[in-house]
Design a protein around this motif. Structure first.
Motif, PDB file in Angstrom:
ATOM      1  N   LEU A  51      54.466  26.947  39.186  1.00  0.00           N
ATOM      2  CA  LEU A  51      53.081  27.161  38.759  1.00  0.00           C
ATOM      3  C   LEU A  51      52.254  27.350  40.017  1.00  0.00           C
ATOM      4  CD1 LEU A  51      51.333  25.229  35.901  1.00  0.00           C
ATOM      5  CD2 LEU A  51      50.123  25.728  37.987  1.00  0.00           C
ATOM      6  N   HIS A  52      51.283  28.264  39.975  1.00  0.00           N
ATOM      7  CA  HIS A  52      50.476  28.639  41.138  1.00  0.00           C
ATOM      8  C   HIS A  52      50.196  27.440  42.056  1.00  0.00           C
ATOM      9  CE1 HIS A  52      49.775  32.296  38.849  1.00  0.00           C
ATOM     10  NE2 HIS A  52      49.474  31.539  37.825  1.00  0.00           N
ATOM     11  N   MET A  53      50.636  27.534  43.293  1.00  0.00           N
ATOM     12  CA  MET A  53      50.528  26.393  44.232  1.00  0.00           C
ATOM     13  C   MET A  53      49.116  26.380  44.836  1.00  0.00           C
ATOM     14  SD  MET A  53      51.962  23.768  45.462  1.00  0.00           S
ATOM     15  CE  MET A  53      50.438  22.925  45.777  1.00  0.00           C
ATOM     16  N   THR A  54      48.185  25.816  44.091  1.00  0.00           N
ATOM     17  CA  THR A  54      46.775  25.769  44.500  1.00  0.00           C
ATOM     18  C   THR A  54      46.361  24.315  44.732  1.00  0.00           C
ATOM     19  OG1 THR A  54      46.058  25.436  42.239  1.00  0.00           O
ATOM     20  CG2 THR A  54      46.253  27.739  42.984  1.00  0.00           C
ATOM     21  N   VAL A  55      45.124  24.144  45.164  1.00  0.00           N
ATOM     22  CA  VAL A  55      44.577  22.790  45.366  1.00  0.00           C
ATOM     23  C   VAL A  55      44.661  21.998  44.074  1.00  0.00           C
ATOM     24  CG1 VAL A  55      42.397  21.548  45.770  1.00  0.00           C
ATOM     25  CG2 VAL A  55      43.061  23.440  47.289  1.00  0.00           C
ATOM     26  N   GLN A  56      44.298  22.611  42.954  1.00  0.00           N
ATOM     27  CA  GLN A  56      44.305  21.911  41.664  1.00  0.00           C
ATOM     28  C   GLN A  56      45.737  21.543  41.268  1.00  0.00           C
ATOM     29  OE1 GLN A  56      42.663  24.917  42.133  1.00  0.00           O
ATOM     30  NE2 GLN A  56      40.759  23.801  42.543  1.00  0.00           N
ATOM     31  N   THR A  57      46.670  22.440  41.539  1.00  0.00           N
ATOM     32  CA  THR A  57      48.065  22.153  41.202  1.00  0.00           C
ATOM     33  C   THR A  57      48.603  21.011  42.071  1.00  0.00           C
ATOM     34  OG1 THR A  57      48.377  24.421  40.497  1.00  0.00           O
ATOM     35  CG2 THR A  57      50.375  23.183  41.057  1.00  0.00           C
ATOM     36  N   ALA A  58      48.099  20.901  43.289  1.00  0.00           N
ATOM     37  CA  ALA A  58      48.507  19.782  44.151  1.00  0.00           C
ATOM     38  C   ALA A  58      48.122  18.451  43.498  1.00  0.00           C
ATOM     39  CB  ALA A  58      47.839  19.913  45.523  1.00  0.00           C
ATOM     40  N   PHE A  79      51.381  35.945  45.234  1.00  0.00           N
ATOM     41  CA  PHE A  79      50.119  35.950  45.996  1.00  0.00           C
ATOM     42  C   PHE A  79      49.259  34.710  45.741  1.00  0.00           C
ATOM     43  CE2 PHE A  79      50.404  39.999  47.870  1.00  0.00           C
ATOM     44  CZ  PHE A  79      50.949  40.883  46.959  1.00  0.00           C
ATOM     45  N   SER A  80      49.638  33.865  44.760  1.00  0.00           N
ATOM     46  CA  SER A  80      48.640  32.878  44.319  1.00  0.00           C
ATOM     47  C   SER A  80      48.659  31.575  45.111  1.00  0.00           C
ATOM     48  CB  SER A  80      48.884  32.552  42.844  1.00  0.00           C
ATOM     49  OG  SER A  80      50.179  32.023  42.671  1.00  0.00           O
ATOM     50  N   THR A  81      49.602  31.433  46.035  1.00  0.00           N
ATOM     51  CA  THR A  81      49.647  30.175  46.793  1.00  0.00           C
ATOM     52  C   THR A  81      48.456  30.050  47.716  1.00  0.00           C
ATOM     53  OG1 THR A  81      52.035  30.037  46.699  1.00  0.00           O
ATOM     54  CG2 THR A  81      50.971  28.847  48.488  1.00  0.00           C
ATOM     55  N   GLY A 394      40.872  46.264  40.201  1.00  0.00           N
ATOM     56  CA  GLY A 394      41.083  46.299  38.753  1.00  0.00           C
ATOM     57  C   GLY A 394      41.905  45.140  38.220  1.00  0.00           C
ATOM     58  N   ARG A 395      42.376  44.292  39.160  1.00  0.00           N
ATOM     59  CA  ARG A 395      43.127  43.101  38.692  1.00  0.00           C
ATOM     60  C   ARG A 395      42.151  41.962  38.422  1.00  0.00           C
ATOM     61  NH1 ARG A 395      47.062  45.142  42.240  1.00  0.00           N
ATOM     62  NH2 ARG A 395      45.631  44.571  43.895  1.00  0.00           N
ATOM     63  N   LEU A 396      42.649  40.810  38.013  1.00  0.00           N
ATOM     64  CA  LEU A 396      41.782  39.696  37.589  1.00  0.00           C
ATOM     65  C   LEU A 396      40.817  39.335  38.715  1.00  0.00           C
ATOM     66  CD1 LEU A 396      44.265  37.454  35.618  1.00  0.00           C
ATOM     67  CD2 LEU A 396      42.708  39.200  34.810  1.00  0.00           C
ATOM     68  N   GLY A 404      39.628  31.404  41.109  1.00  0.00           N
ATOM     69  CA  GLY A 404      40.249  31.015  39.836  1.00  0.00           C
ATOM     70  C   GLY A 404      39.349  30.037  39.107  1.00  0.00           C
ATOM     71  N   HIS A 405      39.952  29.294  38.188  1.00  0.00           N
ATOM     72  CA  HIS A 405      39.143  28.368  37.385  1.00  0.00           C
ATOM     73  C   HIS A 405      38.713  27.174  38.238  1.00  0.00           C
ATOM     74  CE1 HIS A 405      40.117  30.729  34.004  1.00  0.00           C
ATOM     75  NE2 HIS A 405      41.333  30.294  33.827  1.00  0.00           N
ATOM     76  N   PRO A 406      37.544  26.639  37.972  1.00  0.00           N
ATOM     77  CA  PRO A 406      37.116  25.439  38.678  1.00  0.00           C
ATOM     78  C   PRO A 406      38.012  24.249  38.340  1.00  0.00           C
ATOM     79  CG  PRO A 406      35.495  26.065  37.012  1.00  0.00           C
ATOM     80  CD  PRO A 406      36.537  27.126  37.013  1.00  0.00           C
TER      81      PRO A 406
HETATM   82  O1  LIG Z   1      47.272  34.569  39.918  1.00  0.00           O
HETATM   83  C1  LIG Z   1      46.610  33.742  40.467  1.00  0.00           C
HETATM   84  N1  LIG Z   1      46.065  33.903  41.709  1.00  0.00           N
HETATM   85  C2  LIG Z   1      46.104  35.024  42.525  1.00  0.00           C
HETATM   86  C3  LIG Z   1      45.401  34.961  43.737  1.00  0.00           C
HETATM   87  C4  LIG Z   1      45.371  36.030  44.590  1.00  0.00           C
HETATM   88  C5  LIG Z   1      46.028  37.183  44.242  1.00  0.00           C
HETATM   89  N2  LIG Z   1      46.069  38.341  44.990  1.00  0.00           N
HETATM   90  C6  LIG Z   1      46.754  39.292  44.426  1.00  0.00           C
HETATM   91  N3  LIG Z   1      46.934  40.510  44.971  1.00  0.00           N
HETATM   92  C7  LIG Z   1      47.586  41.567  44.223  1.00  0.00           C
HETATM   93  C8  LIG Z   1      48.216  42.585  45.175  1.00  0.00           C
HETATM   94  O2  LIG Z   1      47.353  42.918  46.258  1.00  0.00           O
HETATM   95  C9  LIG Z   1      46.986  41.807  47.049  1.00  0.00           C
HETATM   96  C10 LIG Z   1      46.215  40.820  46.216  1.00  0.00           C
HETATM   97  S1  LIG Z   1      47.414  38.817  42.889  1.00  0.00           S
HETATM   98  C11 LIG Z   1      46.738  37.259  43.049  1.00  0.00           C
HETATM   99  C12 LIG Z   1      46.776  36.178  42.183  1.00  0.00           C
HETATM  100  C13 LIG Z   1      46.303  32.436  39.798  1.00  0.00           C
HETATM  101  C14 LIG Z   1      46.370  32.334  38.422  1.00  0.00           C
HETATM  102  C15 LIG Z   1      46.079  31.122  37.793  1.00  0.00           C
HETATM  103  C16 LIG Z   1      45.736  30.018  38.555  1.00  0.00           C
HETATM  104  C17 LIG Z   1      45.454  28.704  37.869  1.00  0.00           C
HETATM  105  N4  LIG Z   1      44.506  27.964  38.683  1.00  0.00           N
HETATM  106  C18 LIG Z   1      43.191  28.235  38.761  1.00  0.00           C
HETATM  107  O3  LIG Z   1      42.669  29.155  38.154  1.00  0.00           O
HETATM  108  C19 LIG Z   1      42.595  27.272  39.671  1.00  0.00           C
HETATM  109  N5  LIG Z   1      43.593  26.495  40.083  1.00  0.00           N
HETATM  110  C20 LIG Z   1      44.759  26.901  39.508  1.00  0.00           C
HETATM  111  O4  LIG Z   1      45.851  26.439  39.687  1.00  0.00           O
HETATM  112  C21 LIG Z   1      45.660  30.108  39.928  1.00  0.00           C
HETATM  113  C22 LIG Z   1      45.947  31.342  40.558  1.00  0.00           C
END
Ligand SMILES: O=C(Nc1ccc2nc(N3CCOCC3)sc2c1)c1ccc(CN2C(=O)C=NC2=O)cc1
Length: 484
Positions: A51-58, A79-81, A394-396, A404-406
């Protein structure tokens, strides 16, 4: 010492500071630590997390550890770490970069696909007290890649053959070739490895719709190797992620990306589901005049009764200063539509996948010019001289232009994860190899904790009132099919 693979342990100090601040915003997890500190219900659990290795996941990981679990972790997206969160998780609250005492994490921002699947394979290499390599007995998944590796491994052990994919067989993605190579290598080492892993796993808890969909497919085919809890469909997860998470981070992403005043502008939001509702509320709250595009008459009627115009995107695209896609569908905004926007109109996607805005078509538009303004912000100039500002390619955009989410929203999601892990680990005999949702009473438990954290005072029903509506005084308060 522990094994790990992260970008830079030197980032641990910064990560620890942000983890400490996030704990204050994650009352759900901190309350569960207090409630379960004595019982340590996850003692003996070996949790493999993808699962995305973020501060919240820690904070989630350290909650599992405080409940007694042994944990190994990877990110579920290359990319989500957040590298400082990964470093702090390895070092742990009491370790140092020289002597890490935390959790084995295999994740860094910008992994190649080969590295990603190598990391995922490391999840399954726990060591027991005698120092033997053993597998996990719990999986915590987001998108289903950890679950996929086990299931594919078992499938190929049954036949004894890992198919070699002929190069001309283009239907198979490069990623699948990597999965097959990973499995071919591991089967050569131990032809019973994945069958052993699968027999130890008591269950998997799944975070998102994509992973849940894959679980239901496995269950329907009778191929699910262990029980699964669908965390995504807890009300306090998906509705909160989608509505309140986006309501917060859409504005955050627009401001970080463009600093354009939203008040007084015309915003068109495509989609009025939970994510669209959060988006519309946030934009209207900033003083924008919001027009909604919807296909579903019920959602469209809701938008009208909230005072928003409901129109077709192609009829109003010329009026829009800001265009947001939140449909969960594909091909919502074509290049042709983008060619008809106002000068410097902003377009961003907060929907489910990356295909709501036709970026490929935009790149092929005759005479188009792309001008990068700064990371995740591009200006695309049409031959007639007008341009459109596209966020996160065009991505999230809540991930690309914001964080991401707070934490408070993730506290709800992750409290469901912890409760689901405890449920499956301690009561796995009560579960078949099927997909379950958490009982409503536990969904309400997550909500109770967060009501209290925000200072809300719940009203207690009298026995008479509870009987009058046919519920127990302590809940659950609604029937299964109730839509909040
Ligand atoms: O997907 C997540 N994050 C993410 C970040 C950067 C990123 N950069 C990308 N690219 C694409 C190709 O070109 C370069 C840039 S894709 C990408 C994705 C992601 C989802 C849910 C949570 C859940 N979450 C929160 O929302 C807050 N804490 C969490 O754990 C995290 C990250």
């Amino acid at each position: 010492g522990i094994d790990f693979a992260v970008a830079d342990l030197g980032l641990a100090e910064f990560g620890r500071k942000e983890i400490r601040l996030a704990e204050h915003e994650m009352p759900g997890l901190m309350e569960l630590r207090r409630e379960y500190a004595e019982a340590r219900p996850l003692h003996g659990a070996r949790v493999a997390g993808s699962l995305h290795m973020t501060v919240q996941t820690a904070v989630l990981i350290e909650t599992l550890v405080s409940l007694g679990a042994d944990v190994r972790w990877v990110s579920c997206n290359i990319f989500s770490t957040q590298d400082h969160a990964a470093a702090a998780t390895v070092v742990g609250p009491h370790g140092t970069a020289e002597e890490p005492k935390g959790v084995p994490v295999f994740a860094w921002k910008g992994e190649t696909l080969e590295e990603y699947w190598w990391c995922t394979e490391q999840l399954f290499k726990f060591t027991d007290e005698a120092g033997n390599v053993v597998g996990p007995n719990m999986i915590l998944d987001d998108g289903g890649d950890a679950t996929l590796l086990v299931h594919k491994g078992v499938e190929f052990e049954k036949t004894g053959v890992v198919p070699t994919v002929e190069d001309e067989d283009l239907t198979v993605s490069d990623e699948y070739r990597i999965v097959l190579d990973t499995l071919r290598r591991s089967l050569a080492e131990d032809p019973k490895r994945w069958t052993t892993v699968a027999s130890d796993v008591r269950g998997v808890t799944e975070e998102t719709t994509t992973g849940v969909h894959r679980l239901y497919q496995l269950a329907e085919q009778g191929l699910l190797l262990f029980p699964a809890i669908n965390v995504n469909d807890s009300v306090t997860k998906s509705k909160f992620d989608n509505k309140y998470g986006i309501r917060h981070s859409l504005i955050d992403g627009l401001n970080r990306g463009t600093d354009v005043l939203i008040g007084g502008k015309v915003a068109v939001v495509c989609g009025y589901g939970d994510t669209g509702k959060g988006s519309v509320e946030a934009l209207a709250g900033q003083g924008a005049r919001v027009i909604v595009a919807e296909a579903d008459p019920i959602c469209a009627l809701q938008a009208l009764l909230e005072g928003h115009q409901v129109a077709r995107l192609e009829d109003v695209i010329g009026q829009a200063d800001i265009i947001i896609t939140a449909t969960g569908n594909k091909d919502i905004v074509s290049a042709d539509l983008m060619s008809r926007t106002k000068h410097q109109a902003i377009i961003a996607n907060v929907g489910h996948f990356d295909n709501e805005i036709d970026m490929a078509g935009l790149g092929r538009y005759p005479g188009i010019r792309r001008l990068n303004i700064k990371p995740q912000v591009d200006e695309w100039v049409f031959p007639d001289g007008h341009s459109i500002i596209v966020l996160s390619e065009g991505r999230l955009m809540n991930l690309g232009n914001a964080t991401g989410h707070p934490s408070f929203v993730m506290s709800n999601s992750f409290a469901n994860q912890v409760i689901a892990q405890v449920e499956l680990f301690t009561k796995h005999e009560e579960y078949n190899k099927d997909v379950y949702r958490l009982p409503k009473i536990l969904d309400e438990k997550v909500a109770r904790i967060h009501v209290q954290a925000l200072g809300g005072e719940l009203t207690k029903l009298t026995k008479d009132q509870a009987e009058y509506i046919g519920v127990d005084v302590e809940g659950p308060f609604k029937p299964e099919h109730y839509r909040y």
